[in-house]
Design a protein around this motif. Structure first.
Motif, PDB file in Angstrom:
ATOM      1  N   GLY A   1       0.818  -1.206   0.000  1.00  0.00           N
ATOM      2  CA  GLY A   1       0.000   0.000   0.000  1.00  0.00           C
ATOM      3  C   GLY A   1       0.849   1.253   0.000  1.00  0.00           C
ATOM      4  O   GLY A   1       0.517   2.247  -0.656  1.00  0.00           O
ATOM      5  N   LYS A   2       1.957   1.229   0.735  1.00  0.00           N
ATOM      6  CA  LYS A   2       2.888   2.368   0.742  1.00  0.00           C
ATOM      7  C   LYS A   2       3.490   2.550  -0.651  1.00  0.00           C
ATOM      8  O   LYS A   2       3.592   3.682  -1.161  1.00  0.00           O
ATOM      9  CB  LYS A   2       3.993   2.118   1.769  1.00  0.00           C
ATOM     10  CG  LYS A   2       5.101   3.167   1.783  1.00  0.00           C
ATOM     11  CD  LYS A   2       4.592   4.530   2.180  1.00  0.00           C
ATOM     12  CE  LYS A   2       5.724   5.494   2.508  1.00  0.00           C
ATOM     13  NZ  LYS A   2       6.674   5.683   1.385  1.00  0.00           N
ATOM     14  N   ALA A   3       3.866   1.433  -1.281  1.00  0.00           N
ATOM     15  CA  ALA A   3       4.483   1.511  -2.612  1.00  0.00           C
ATOM     16  C   ALA A   3       3.503   2.032  -3.661  1.00  0.00           C
ATOM     17  O   ALA A   3       3.868   2.846  -4.506  1.00  0.00           O
ATOM     18  CB  ALA A   3       5.011   0.134  -3.014  1.00  0.00           C
ATOM     19  N   THR A   4       2.236   1.576  -3.608  1.00  0.00           N
ATOM     20  CA  THR A   4       1.273   2.048  -4.596  1.00  0.00           C
ATOM     21  C   THR A   4       0.877   3.498  -4.329  1.00  0.00           C
ATOM     22  O   THR A   4       0.706   4.286  -5.268  1.00  0.00           O
ATOM     23  CB  THR A   4       0.020   1.150  -4.616  1.00  0.00           C
ATOM     24  OG1 THR A   4      -0.613   1.178  -3.336  1.00  0.00           O
ATOM     25  CG2 THR A   4       0.376  -0.265  -4.988  1.00  0.00           C
ATOM     26  N   ASN A   5       0.742   3.859  -3.061  1.00  0.00           N
ATOM     27  CA  ASN A   5       0.433   5.248  -2.725  1.00  0.00           C
ATOM     28  C   ASN A   5       1.495   6.195  -3.247  1.00  0.00           C
ATOM     29  O   ASN A   5       1.205   7.319  -3.678  1.00  0.00           O
ATOM     30  CB  ASN A   5       0.306   5.410  -1.203  1.00  0.00           C
ATOM     31  CG  ASN A   5      -1.135   5.351  -0.732  1.00  0.00           C
ATOM     32  OD1 ASN A   5      -2.001   4.847  -1.434  1.00  0.00           O
ATOM     33  ND2 ASN A   5      -1.390   5.837   0.459  1.00  0.00           N
ATOM     34  N   ASP A   6       2.746   5.748  -3.197  1.00  0.00           N
ATOM     35  CA  ASP A   6       3.857   6.600  -3.643  1.00  0.00           C
ATOM     36  C   ASP A   6       3.765   6.953  -5.124  1.00  0.00           C
ATOM     37  O   ASP A   6       4.337   7.955  -5.558  1.00  0.00           O
ATOM     38  CB  ASP A   6       5.196   5.912  -3.354  1.00  0.00           C
ATOM     39  CG  ASP A   6       5.544   5.914  -1.874  1.00  0.00           C
ATOM     40  OD1 ASP A   6       4.891   6.653  -1.108  1.00  0.00           O
ATOM     41  OD2 ASP A   6       6.467   5.166  -1.478  1.00  0.00           O
TER      42      ASP A   6
ATOM     43  N   THR B   1      -4.127  -3.647   9.245  1.00  0.00           N
ATOM     44  CA  THR B   1      -3.599  -2.857   8.141  1.00  0.00           C
ATOM     45  C   THR B   1      -3.823  -1.371   8.391  1.00  0.00           C
ATOM     46  O   THR B   1      -4.737  -0.978   9.113  1.00  0.00           O
ATOM     47  CB  THR B   1      -4.245  -3.261   6.804  1.00  0.00           C
ATOM     48  OG1 THR B   1      -5.672  -3.308   6.947  1.00  0.00           O
ATOM     49  CG2 THR B   1      -3.748  -4.627   6.359  1.00  0.00           C
ATOM     50  N   ASP B   2      -2.997  -0.569   7.758  1.00  0.00           N
ATOM     51  CA  ASP B   2      -3.037   0.879   7.914  1.00  0.00           C
ATOM     52  C   ASP B   2      -4.177   1.452   7.070  1.00  0.00           C
ATOM     53  O   ASP B   2      -4.179   1.296   5.846  1.00  0.00           O
ATOM     54  CB  ASP B   2      -1.699   1.461   7.469  1.00  0.00           C
ATOM     55  CG  ASP B   2      -1.583   2.961   7.716  1.00  0.00           C
ATOM     56  OD1 ASP B   2      -2.619   3.642   7.767  1.00  0.00           O
ATOM     57  OD2 ASP B   2      -0.448   3.447   7.838  1.00  0.00           O
ATOM     58  N   PRO B   3      -5.160   2.127   7.683  1.00  0.00           N
ATOM     59  CA  PRO B   3      -6.294   2.663   6.922  1.00  0.00           C
ATOM     60  C   PRO B   3      -5.886   3.651   5.826  1.00  0.00           C
ATOM     61  O   PRO B   3      -6.615   3.808   4.844  1.00  0.00           O
ATOM     62  CB  PRO B   3      -7.144   3.363   7.992  1.00  0.00           C
ATOM     63  CG  PRO B   3      -6.742   2.733   9.279  1.00  0.00           C
ATOM     64  CD  PRO B   3      -5.290   2.386   9.132  1.00  0.00           C
ATOM     65  N   SER B   4      -4.750   4.296   5.993  1.00  0.00           N
ATOM     66  CA  SER B   4      -4.317   5.261   4.978  1.00  0.00           C
ATOM     67  C   SER B   4      -3.632   4.585   3.793  1.00  0.00           C
ATOM     68  O   SER B   4      -3.393   5.227   2.767  1.00  0.00           O
ATOM     69  CB  SER B   4      -3.355   6.278   5.605  1.00  0.00           C
ATOM     70  OG  SER B   4      -2.125   5.673   5.965  1.00  0.00           O
ATOM     71  N   LEU B   5      -3.331   3.289   3.922  1.00  0.00           N
ATOM     72  CA  LEU B   5      -2.593   2.581   2.874  1.00  0.00           C
ATOM     73  C   LEU B   5      -3.373   1.438   2.244  1.00  0.00           C
ATOM     74  O   LEU B   5      -3.142   1.094   1.085  1.00  0.00           O
ATOM     75  CB  LEU B   5      -1.282   2.011   3.445  1.00  0.00           C
ATOM     76  CG  LEU B   5      -0.293   3.000   4.044  1.00  0.00           C
ATOM     77  CD1 LEU B   5       0.889   2.241   4.637  1.00  0.00           C
ATOM     78  CD2 LEU B   5       0.179   3.997   2.995  1.00  0.00           C
ATOM     79  N   VAL B   6      -4.275   0.836   3.007  1.00  0.00           N
ATOM     80  CA  VAL B   6      -4.960  -0.373   2.551  1.00  0.00           C
ATOM     81  C   VAL B   6      -6.465  -0.179   2.656  1.00  0.00           C
ATOM     82  O   VAL B   6      -6.986   0.101   3.733  1.00  0.00           O
ATOM     83  CB  VAL B   6      -4.534  -1.604   3.385  1.00  0.00           C
ATOM     84  CG1 VAL B   6      -5.252  -2.848   2.887  1.00  0.00           C
ATOM     85  CG2 VAL B   6      -3.019  -1.796   3.333  1.00  0.00           C
ATOM     86  N   ARG B   7      -7.138  -0.336   1.517  1.00  0.00           N
ATOM     87  CA  ARG B   7      -8.595  -0.215   1.486  1.00  0.00           C
ATOM     88  C   ARG B   7      -9.233  -1.578   1.257  1.00  0.00           C
ATOM     89  O   ARG B   7      -8.546  -2.597   1.175  1.00  0.00           O
ATOM     90  CB  ARG B   7      -9.028   0.758   0.390  1.00  0.00           C
ATOM     91  CG  ARG B   7      -8.853   2.230   0.764  1.00  0.00           C
ATOM     92  CD  ARG B   7      -7.430   2.686   0.641  1.00  0.00           C
ATOM     93  NE  ARG B   7      -7.297   4.129   0.864  1.00  0.00           N
ATOM     94  CZ  ARG B   7      -6.144   4.776   0.787  1.00  0.00           C
ATOM     95  NH1 ARG B   7      -5.018   4.130   0.499  1.00  0.00           N
ATOM     96  NH2 ARG B   7      -6.104   6.079   0.998  1.00  0.00           N
ATOM     97  N   LEU B   8     -10.552  -1.591   1.101  1.00  0.00           N
ATOM     98  CA  LEU B   8     -11.287  -2.845   0.970  1.00  0.00           C
ATOM     99  C   LEU B   8     -12.151  -2.819  -0.281  1.00  0.00           C
ATOM    100  O   LEU B   8     -12.809  -1.820  -0.567  1.00  0.00           O
ATOM    101  CB  LEU B   8     -12.169  -3.070   2.204  1.00  0.00           C
ATOM    102  CG  LEU B   8     -13.021  -4.348   2.243  1.00  0.00           C
ATOM    103  CD1 LEU B   8     -12.147  -5.589   2.267  1.00  0.00           C
ATOM    104  CD2 LEU B   8     -13.951  -4.322   3.460  1.00  0.00           C
TER     105      LEU B   8
END
Length: 212
Positions: A52-57, A85-92
């Motif tokens: 999620g961090k990598a895709t957000n970047d 999971t981190d809500p700011s990085l991983v969604r559903l």
């Protein structure tokens, strides 16, 4: 590491074609992962946080998709994954038919995690996996291809047909109440006539869902 290395260039490609989300399977099939422990969920969550961090970047959001054969099969386990999971990085992502077949009410699932949901697959189901056949070895072939012990004709159906179990109008009302502004994808899995499925789903979207 292999998942991260493979996904990074793909996320960059999605960015370049103006895509918004990368949806990934939250865990593999139950029969390959069992027993599903808190430790396994935690390990998967650590992977998704990193991805999620990598895709957000690169400007693409990560969403986790679960199906009725998934090791992440119950509401309780989905709750654990969301908590880990981190809500700011991983969604559903919610597939309305898949979770219904697994015995989960998609309206309740959305209401519980609406802040995390960014992506839907809309389709209907007429039966659940009442025999818990998702636990069997090679369940993906035995259920999806052969229909399992009950020889289920189709697991997935067009929206709005008689016998449908998914409360799609109720889900739309909940989504509007929470100002959902992500993606809704209408799927026609297992159809023998794609054109007919598209017309049936199109009619239902325009005549029912858009008026809900």
């Amino acid at each position: 590491d292999g998942i991260l290395d493979a996904a990074r260039p793909y996320a960059a490609f999605l960015r370049d074609v103006n895509a918004s989300y990368l949806a990934v399977k939250a865990m593999g099939p139950y029969w390959t992962e069992a027993p599903v422990t808190d430790e396994k969920i935690k390990t998967a969550a650590e992977c998704w946080n990193k991805l999620g961090k990598a895709t957000n970047d690169v400007g693409v959001q990560l969403t986790l998709h679960t199906d009725f054969l998934s090791a992440l099969h119950s509401m309780e386990d989905i709750d654990k994954m969301m908590a880990a999971t981190d809500p700011s990085l991983v969604r559903l992502s919610i597939d309305t038919a898949e979770v219904t077949i697994a015995g989960i009410d998609p309206v309740k699932l959305y209401e519980k995690h609406y802040r995390r949901v960014r992506h839907f697959h809309f389709k209907d189901a007429r039966t659940t996996d009442s025999l818990a056949e998702y636990k069997q070895a090679n369940a993906d072939l035995k259920l999806l291809v052969d229909g399992g012990q009950r020889r289920v004709e189709r697991w997935f159906w067009e929206m709005g047909l008689p016998g449908g179990l998914v409360d799609l109008p109720g889900l739309m009302k909940a989504m509007k109440a929470h100002n959902f502004d992500g993606w809704i994808i209408v799927e026609s899995d297992e159809t023998i006539d794609p054109a007919e499925s598209a017309m049936l789903n199109g009619w239902y979207v325009k005549s029912v869902l858009m008026k809900t």
